[in-house]
Design an enzyme around this catalytic site. Structure first.
Site, PDB file in Angstrom:
ATOM      1  N   ASP A 259      31.309  -9.869 -24.410  1.00  0.00           N
ATOM      2  CA  ASP A 259      30.717 -10.696 -25.137  1.00  0.00           C
ATOM      3  C   ASP A 259      31.492 -11.464 -25.650  1.00  0.00           C
ATOM      4  O   ASP A 259      32.520 -11.177 -27.174  1.00  0.00           O
ATOM      5  CB  ASP A 259      29.647 -10.126 -26.144  1.00  0.00           C
TER       6      ASP A 259
ATOM      7  N   ARG B 246      23.419 -11.018 -24.105  1.00  0.00           N
ATOM      8  CA  ARG B 246      23.636  -9.991 -25.132  1.00  0.00           C
ATOM      9  C   ARG B 246      23.081  -8.967 -25.240  1.00  0.00           C
ATOM     10  O   ARG B 246      22.527  -8.543 -26.365  1.00  0.00           O
ATOM     11  CB  ARG B 246      24.056 -11.312 -26.507  1.00  0.00           C
TER      12      ARG B 246
ATOM     13  N   GLN C 245      28.358  -5.552 -24.890  1.00  0.00           N
ATOM     14  CA  GLN C 245      28.938  -5.997 -25.937  1.00  0.00           C
ATOM     15  C   GLN C 245      30.619  -5.816 -25.396  1.00  0.00           C
ATOM     16  O   GLN C 245      31.166  -6.868 -25.462  1.00  0.00           O
ATOM     17  CB  GLN C 245      29.073  -5.360 -26.311  1.00  0.00           C
TER      18      GLN C 245
ATOM     19  N   SER D 204      31.243 -13.358 -28.932  1.00  0.00           N
ATOM     20  CA  SER D 204      31.696 -12.810 -30.409  1.00  0.00           C
ATOM     21  C   SER D 204      32.668 -12.757 -30.510  1.00  0.00           C
ATOM     22  O   SER D 204      33.512 -12.377 -31.901  1.00  0.00           O
ATOM     23  CB  SER D 204      30.196 -10.967 -30.143  1.00  0.00           C
TER      24      SER D 204
HETATM   25  P1  NAD Z   1      24.708 -17.813 -33.620  1.00  0.00           P
HETATM   26  O1  NAD Z   1      26.482 -18.240 -33.348  1.00  0.00           O
HETATM   27  O2  NAD Z   1      23.789 -18.675 -32.566  1.00  0.00           O
HETATM   28  O3  NAD Z   1      24.261 -18.641 -34.738  1.00  0.00           O
HETATM   29  C1  NAD Z   1      25.541 -18.292 -36.383  1.00  0.00           C
HETATM   30  C2  NAD Z   1      23.864 -17.933 -37.239  1.00  0.00           C
HETATM   31  O4  NAD Z   1      22.973 -18.752 -38.086  1.00  0.00           O
HETATM   32  C3  NAD Z   1      22.830 -16.949 -36.896  1.00  0.00           C
HETATM   33  O5  NAD Z   1      22.955 -15.730 -38.007  1.00  0.00           O
HETATM   34  C4  NAD Z   1      21.525 -17.832 -37.357  1.00  0.00           C
HETATM   35  O6  NAD Z   1      20.410 -16.669 -37.904  1.00  0.00           O
HETATM   36  C5  NAD Z   1      22.078 -18.595 -38.079  1.00  0.00           C
HETATM   37  N1  NAD Z   1      21.216 -20.073 -38.575  1.00  0.00           N
HETATM   38  C6  NAD Z   1      20.388 -20.766 -37.580  1.00  0.00           C
HETATM   39  N2  NAD Z   1      19.835 -21.995 -38.365  1.00  0.00           N
HETATM   40  C7  NAD Z   1      20.208 -21.496 -39.487  1.00  0.00           C
HETATM   41  C8  NAD Z   1      19.367 -21.828 -40.756  1.00  0.00           C
HETATM   42  N3  NAD Z   1      18.582 -22.695 -40.174  1.00  0.00           N
HETATM   43  N4  NAD Z   1      19.809 -21.527 -41.956  1.00  0.00           N
HETATM   44  C9  NAD Z   1      20.822 -20.367 -42.128  1.00  0.00           C
HETATM   45  N5  NAD Z   1      21.365 -20.066 -41.023  1.00  0.00           N
HETATM   46  C10 NAD Z   1      20.632 -20.502 -39.366  1.00  0.00           C
HETATM   47  O7  NAD Z   1      24.580 -16.926 -33.772  1.00  0.00           O
HETATM   48  P2  NAD Z   1      25.786 -15.416 -32.782  1.00  0.00           P
HETATM   49  O8  NAD Z   1      26.756 -15.012 -33.859  1.00  0.00           O
HETATM   50  O9  NAD Z   1      26.379 -15.771 -31.871  1.00  0.00           O
HETATM   51  O10 NAD Z   1      24.677 -14.374 -32.992  1.00  0.00           O
HETATM   52  C11 NAD Z   1      23.392 -13.910 -33.673  1.00  0.00           C
HETATM   53  C12 NAD Z   1      22.912 -12.361 -33.781  1.00  0.00           C
HETATM   54  O11 NAD Z   1      22.726 -12.574 -32.398  1.00  0.00           O
HETATM   55  C13 NAD Z   1      24.201 -11.660 -34.554  1.00  0.00           C
HETATM   56  O12 NAD Z   1      24.041 -11.125 -35.569  1.00  0.00           O
HETATM   57  C14 NAD Z   1      23.588 -10.480 -33.678  1.00  0.00           C
HETATM   58  O13 NAD Z   1      22.316  -9.927 -34.349  1.00  0.00           O
HETATM   59  C15 NAD Z   1      22.439 -10.924 -32.069  1.00  0.00           C
HETATM   60  N6  NAD Z   1      23.734 -10.634 -30.854  1.00  0.00           N
HETATM   61  C16 NAD Z   1      23.465  -9.271 -30.586  1.00  0.00           C
HETATM   62  C17 NAD Z   1      24.882  -8.574 -29.934  1.00  0.00           C
HETATM   63  C18 NAD Z   1      24.313  -7.260 -28.906  1.00  0.00           C
HETATM   64  O14 NAD Z   1      24.992  -7.400 -27.680  1.00  0.00           O
HETATM   65  N7  NAD Z   1      23.287  -6.738 -29.263  1.00  0.00           N
HETATM   66  C19 NAD Z   1      25.729  -9.656 -28.527  1.00  0.00           C
HETATM   67  C20 NAD Z   1      26.197 -10.406 -30.024  1.00  0.00           C
HETATM   68  C21 NAD Z   1      25.187 -10.622 -31.015  1.00  0.00           C
END
Ligand code: NAD
Length: 438
Positions: free
Chosen positions: A127, A119, A124, A130
């Site tokens: 991805d 990621r 992106q 996402s």
């Molecule tokens: P995910 O599906 O793994 O998790 C969903 C959310 O649950 C996350 O925001 C996590 O912090 C939250 N979470 C975990 N435990 C928790 C708890 N106990 N209480 C409350 N919340 C909790 O995450 P995702 O949506 O696949 O991705 C997370 C982050 O990764 C994104 O928001 C972004 O910042 C980053 N990301 C970056 C890229 C990139 O290309 N740069 C791409 C995708 C995602």
């Protein structure tokens, strides 16, 4: 190089890995395209629309390509149809489906898991986690609205004023942010919580309020921008603090996840008991066990007069756009695999290297190998979600990873408190937390 797409066979899977619009875009690259008859039917793409886009369609086309693109993990029968040295792309569940991974290695398939694409900013457009989470979050917001026996927006009517529904979104990753944006557009007063404090600003930019919970932890962020798994003590405290907050909510949409691990338990039975009768919990973490103690994955249950929905396979419930976004992700990855129209896999490329699960009869992805019981690497080697996550991963607004950028600008744009359009209802009079912040 020939890219082929079979009709999905997994139960309930309505998506397809290639849509005609993306086929048209791929044509100039010199890639030959073939699709199995009926592959796009459940996503509203008849065979004729593929033919019009220059794709050859036939009953036995699905596995005829040098590269085969799928959505759901392959069945044993489908793996049997792959040729030795053939390339397979799709969601392969590299950490949780060890039998599939072993079978792919045994069949000599070179496989790439969409979940394992690093990621990083450069990847992106590929991805798929996402793009599909965007669909799931949107649907979760709609389910909450539909199941709630109350309005979401504030209404000022001749019969009196209706206060806006209070919605709490737990987990503000890609799906959570999209659920927030959807509930805001419908006029709800939205609160959200995540253990990663970095998302506070993103939550607020969507017109929601960050729920402050005094967990007494520095930050819940782990490696690669993902959440770390909280300690037992931290989790216990979080559940207790959340129970009080949840009691005042009309709807809770829970999306919290730790990649490669079961979903954290955030909503205990006591919290449900404190909710008003008729309230709703939409637990999209049901896919990995659920954030709510009373969630039954795949079912809707009523406990203590609260409806608890544990939906599975949400992206498949919106197969048209889910497929369109996924096909763009696939197309961006395939473009990385070709050179002047010929298949050329450059394993020096960190995206291809990170996403590759099996090759030359071996499981080459360390975390997948370990999950399949074939590695002696220490525990720390297993990246969350099996992805070789780069440290330069940047926070991303919902929808921003989609190559086509459909509807992305609206979601990515900060939304002024009270500005969400809900059929012309007078949002500015919103007496909820948004109004009090402005
Ligand atoms: P995910 O599906 O793994 O998790 C969903 C959310 O649950 C996350 O925001 C996590 O912090 C939250 N979470 C975990 N435990 C928790 C708890 N106990 N209480 C409350 N919340 C909790 O995450 P995702 O949506 O696949 O991705 C997370 C982050 O990764 C994104 O928001 C972004 O910042 C980053 N990301 C970056 C890229 C990139 O290309 N740069 C791409 C995708 C995602």
């Amino acid at each position: 190089m020939k890219l082929s797409v079979p009709k999905e066979v997994a139960e309930g899977e309505r998506r397809v890995a290639l849509v005609p619009e993306v086929a048209k875009r791929l044509s100039p690259t010199g890639i030959e395209l073939a699709v199995e008859s009926g592959a796009g039917e459940a996503a509203y793409h008849p065979d004729s629309s593929y033919e019009e886009a220059g794709v050859s369609v036939s009953a036995d086309a699905g596995f005829s390509g040098d590269v085969v693109a799928k959505v759901a993990p392959p069945s044993a029968e489908e793996i049997g149809r792959m040729s030795k040295g053939g390339v397979l792309i799709g969601f392969l569940q590299p950490l949780t489906a060890p039998d599939t991974v072993r079978a792919l290695a045994d069949a000599g398939v070179t496989s790439f898991a969409m979940e394992a694409i690093p990621r990083i900013t450069r990847a992106q457009s590929m991805d798929a986690l996402s793009s599909q989470a965007t669909v799931a979050g949107y649907r979760a917001g709609l389910i909450a609205a539909e199941e709630l026996p109350r309005f979401l927006p504030m209404l000022t009517t001749a019969a009196g004023t209706v206060r806006p529904a209070q919605v709490l979104v737990l987990g503000a990753g890609v799906a959570g942010l999209q659920a927030i944006a959807t509930a805001r557009r419908l006029g709800a007063s939205v609160n959200a919580f995540d253990v990663r404090s970095a998302v506070k600003e993103q939550i607020e930019s969507l017109g929601a309020r960050f729920l402050e919970l005094d967990l007494g932890l520095e930050d819940g962020e782990g490696s690669g921008g993902y959440a770390r798994e909280l300690t037992d003590e931290e989790q216990q405290k979080q559940r207790e603090l959340l129970a009080d907050a949840i009691g005042g909510m009309d709807a809770v949409i829970s999306t919290a996840a730790i990649p490669g691990r079961p979903a954290p338990l955030l909503i205990i039975e006591d919290a449900i008991k404190q909710m008003k009768p008729g309230s709703v919990v939409v637990d999209i973490a049901a896919e990995t066990g659920g954030n709510c103690e009373l969630t039954e994955p795949g079912e809707t249950v009523i406990k203590h007069d609260v409806k608890i929905v544990g939906p599975l396979g949400l992206p498949s419930t919106m197969p048209d756009h889910a497929s369109a976004l996924y096909a763009r992700n696939i197309s961006a990855l395939v473009e990385l695999m070709i050179d002047e129209g010929e298949l050329k896999l450059d394993f020096e490329d960190e995206v291809l290297a990170g996403a590759c699960i099996t090759r030359d009869g071996e499981i080459v992805h360390e975390a997948a190998k370990k999950a399949a019981g074939g590695s002696t690497e220490p525990d720390g080697s297993s990246e969350a979600g099996g992805e070789a996550k780069s440290q330069d991963a940047e926070p991303e607004a919902p929808g921003s990873s989609e190559a086509g950028g459909e509807a992305k600008s609206q979601d990515a744009e900060p939304e002024a408190p009270g500005s969400s359009e809900a059929g012309g209802e007078p949002q500015s009079q919103d007496a909820g937390p948004e109004a009090s912040r402005s």
